[in-house]
Design a protein around this motif. Structure first.
Motif, short mmCIF file in Angstrom:
data_model
loop_
_atom_site.label_atom_id
_atom_site.label_comp_id
_atom_site.label_asym_id
_atom_site.label_seq_id
_atom_site.Cartn_x
_atom_site.Cartn_y
_atom_site.Cartn_z
N THR A 1 -6.15 1.50 -7.51
CA THR A 1 -6.70 2.31 -6.45
C THR A 1 -7.97 1.61 -6.14
O THR A 1 -8.75 1.27 -7.16
CB THR A 1 -6.67 3.71 -6.60
OG1 THR A 1 -5.62 4.44 -6.80
CG2 THR A 1 -7.48 4.47 -5.57
N ARG A 2 -8.06 1.23 -4.86
CA ARG A 2 -9.39 0.34 -4.66
C ARG A 2 -9.96 1.18 -3.67
O ARG A 2 -9.39 1.48 -2.50
CB ARG A 2 -8.80 -1.11 -4.03
CG ARG A 2 -8.29 -1.71 -5.27
CD ARG A 2 -7.97 -3.12 -4.33
NE ARG A 2 -6.98 -3.93 -5.63
CZ ARG A 2 -5.90 -4.81 -5.28
NH1 ARG A 2 -5.58 -4.81 -3.85
NH2 ARG A 2 -5.55 -5.39 -6.00
N ARG A 3 -11.44 1.22 -3.57
CA ARG A 3 -12.19 1.76 -2.62
C ARG A 3 -11.96 1.22 -1.27
O ARG A 3 -11.69 0.07 -1.11
CB ARG A 3 -13.64 1.76 -2.87
CG ARG A 3 -14.01 2.58 -3.83
CD ARG A 3 -15.39 2.67 -4.04
NE ARG A 3 -15.76 3.64 -5.03
CZ ARG A 3 -17.16 3.77 -5.27
NH1 ARG A 3 -18.13 3.33 -4.76
NH2 ARG A 3 -17.42 4.79 -6.22
N PRO B 1 -1.59 7.41 1.76
CA PRO B 1 -2.58 8.19 1.29
C PRO B 1 -2.21 9.55 0.60
O PRO B 1 -0.98 10.11 0.96
CB PRO B 1 -3.53 8.74 2.50
CG PRO B 1 -3.09 7.56 3.54
CD PRO B 1 -1.89 7.16 3.08
N VAL C 1 0.24 0.94 -10.28
CA VAL C 1 -0.71 0.65 -9.09
C VAL C 1 -2.05 0.57 -9.49
O VAL C 1 -2.29 0.92 -10.44
CB VAL C 1 -0.49 2.09 -8.25
CG1 VAL C 1 1.15 2.08 -7.69
CG2 VAL C 1 -0.76 3.38 -8.65
N GLY D 1 -7.38 1.85 -0.66
CA GLY D 1 -6.30 2.87 -0.81
C GLY D 1 -5.49 2.51 -2.34
O GLY D 1 -5.93 1.63 -3.11
N THR D 2 -4.27 3.01 -2.46
CA THR D 2 -3.56 2.84 -3.80
C THR D 2 -2.57 1.80 -3.54
O THR D 2 -1.79 1.90 -2.40
CB THR D 2 -2.84 4.15 -4.22
OG1 THR D 2 -3.89 5.15 -4.29
CG2 THR D 2 -2.11 3.82 -5.48
N GLU E 1 -1.23 4.66 -12.07
CA GLU E 1 -2.40 3.76 -12.34
C GLU E 1 -2.69 3.73 -13.87
O GLU E 1 -3.03 2.66 -14.27
CB GLU E 1 -3.75 4.27 -11.69
CG GLU E 1 -4.78 3.45 -11.76
CD GLU E 1 -5.80 3.56 -10.66
OE1 GLU E 1 -6.55 2.94 -10.43
OE2 GLU E 1 -5.92 4.96 -10.21
N LYS F 1 0.86 -1.18 -0.01
CA LYS F 1 0.10 0.06 0.07
C LYS F 1 0.75 1.18 0.07
O LYS F 1 1.75 1.36 0.51
CB LYS F 1 -1.02 0.11 1.11
CG LYS F 1 -1.81 1.13 1.21
CD LYS F 1 -2.92 0.84 2.33
CE LYS F 1 -3.91 2.04 2.40
NZ LYS F 1 -5.07 1.96 3.77
N TYR G 1 -0.03 9.49 -8.55
CA TYR G 1 -0.86 8.25 -8.63
C TYR G 1 -1.50 7.94 -9.53
O TYR G 1 -1.63 6.93 -10.15
CB TYR G 1 -1.55 8.54 -7.42
CG TYR G 1 -1.03 8.24 -6.04
CD1 TYR G 1 0.25 8.37 -5.83
CD2 TYR G 1 -1.45 7.92 -4.88
CE1 TYR G 1 1.17 8.15 -4.60
CE2 TYR G 1 -1.09 7.72 -3.76
CZ TYR G 1 0.62 7.83 -3.49
OH TYR G 1 1.02 7.63 -2.36
N ARG G 2 -2.28 9.14 -10.48
CA ARG G 2 -3.12 8.81 -11.63
C ARG G 2 -2.16 8.38 -12.59
O ARG G 2 -2.57 7.47 -13.60
CB ARG G 2 -3.71 10.27 -11.97
CG ARG G 2 -4.96 10.63 -11.41
CD ARG G 2 -5.75 11.54 -12.04
NE ARG G 2 -4.85 12.82 -12.34
CZ ARG G 2 -4.77 13.79 -11.48
NH1 ARG G 2 -5.04 13.87 -10.33
NH2 ARG G 2 -4.05 14.86 -11.82
#
Length: 123
Positions: free
Chosen positions: A72-74, A42, A70, A77-78, A65, A39, A61-62
């Motif tokens: 991102t999961r609800r 944040p 990576v 997190g990432t 992804e 993980k 992060y975008r």
């Protein structure tokens, strides 16, 4: 889950901070210091730690992804994506590097494709 390797931003670097962060995370994944499922912190916490705006970390992060490094999961997190995605990312980056070198050398697309096909056949 392993501890996140140290991330640093060089404010004097000509490389934008989001790109410095993106490159460091990719390097840690490729070196095995970050494993699938690890993980990332944040966005707001990492931004505070690095002295960056939250939007800067969010952009990194975008992009990570979008590259498949990576996910991102609800509620989770990432996290670092599974190894297959990391391999695809390395291949995509290698292809981009090849395209840049070929362009600089003046090779046309057909010549580059022929070189790649020859390399694949020689494996």
């Amino acid at each position: 889950m392993s501890d996140l390797p140290r991330l640093e931003i060089d404010p004097a670097s000509p490389t934008p901070p989001f790109e410095q962060l993106r490159r460091q995370v990719v390097a840690h994944v490729e070196a095995g210091r970050l494993a699938p499922g690890d993980k990332l912190p944040p966005i707001r916490g990492l931004a505070t730690d690095l002295g960056l705006a939250a939007g800067t970390v969010a952009r990194a992060y975008r992009e990570l992804e979008a590259e498949g490094v990576v996910v991102t999961r609800r509620r989770a997190g990432t996290v670092v994506a599974d190894a297959a995605l990391a391999v695809t990312t390395r291949v995509q980056r290698a292809a981009a590097d090849l395209a840049a070198v070929a362009h600089e050398a003046g090779l046309d697309d057909g010549a580059v494709v022929d070189i790649v096909r020859a390399a694949l056949r020689s494996r």
